[in-house]
Scaffold this motif. Structure first.
Motif, mmCIF file in Angstrom:
data_model
loop_
_atom_site.group_PDB
_atom_site.id
_atom_site.type_symbol
_atom_site.label_atom_id
_atom_site.label_comp_id
_atom_site.label_asym_id
_atom_site.label_seq_id
_atom_site.Cartn_x
_atom_site.Cartn_y
_atom_site.Cartn_z
ATOM 1 N N UNK A 11 0.831 -1.211 0.000
ATOM 2 C CA UNK A 11 0.000 0.000 0.000
ATOM 3 C C UNK A 11 0.865 1.260 0.000
ATOM 4 N N UNK A 12 1.938 1.247 0.789
ATOM 5 C CA UNK A 12 2.840 2.397 0.827
ATOM 6 C C UNK A 12 3.476 2.642 -0.531
ATOM 7 N N UNK A 13 3.948 1.586 -1.166
ATOM 8 C CA UNK A 13 4.631 1.725 -2.441
ATOM 9 C C UNK A 13 3.680 2.108 -3.570
ATOM 10 N N UNK A 14 2.394 1.853 -3.385
ATOM 11 C CA UNK A 14 1.402 2.173 -4.417
ATOM 12 C C UNK A 14 0.837 3.589 -4.284
ATOM 13 N N UNK A 15 1.250 4.323 -3.256
ATOM 14 C CA UNK A 15 0.728 5.673 -3.068
ATOM 15 C C UNK A 15 1.146 6.587 -4.222
ATOM 16 N N UNK A 16 0.318 7.589 -4.523
ATOM 17 C CA UNK A 16 0.704 8.575 -5.548
ATOM 18 C C UNK A 16 1.854 9.446 -5.041
ATOM 19 N N UNK A 17 2.358 10.318 -5.879
ATOM 20 C CA UNK A 17 3.519 11.155 -5.554
ATOM 21 C C UNK A 17 3.287 11.998 -4.302
#
Length: 75
Positions: A11-17
């Protein structure tokens, strides 16, 4: 598997910029009210950008503070 934060590594790595303060708070395992209170007092765990009446947090800052490897985002 949950990390030390309130989000899984995926989930953390999939966050937007950049994310809103509520999402950033969730990453640290805190609720909406505490996230806003800390942001307003300048005590949020990472740098908070104020854009008008909105708060934004950079994903890179979140990942760094939570000890996640940002290079994994591109993979």
């Amino acid at each position: 598997m949950k990390t030390q934060s309130g989000m899984t590594r995926e989930e953390l790595l999939a966050l937007p910029v950049s994310v809103d303060i509520v999402t950033a708070g969730e990453a640290f395992g805190m609720g909406r009210t505490l996230a806003y209170e800390l942001a307003k007092r300048g005590e949020f765990p990472v740098r908070v950008l104020r854009l008008g009446n909105r708060y934004r947090v950079a994903r890179a800052d979140l990942l760094r503070e939570l000890g996640e490897d940002q290079d994994q985002v591109a993979a």
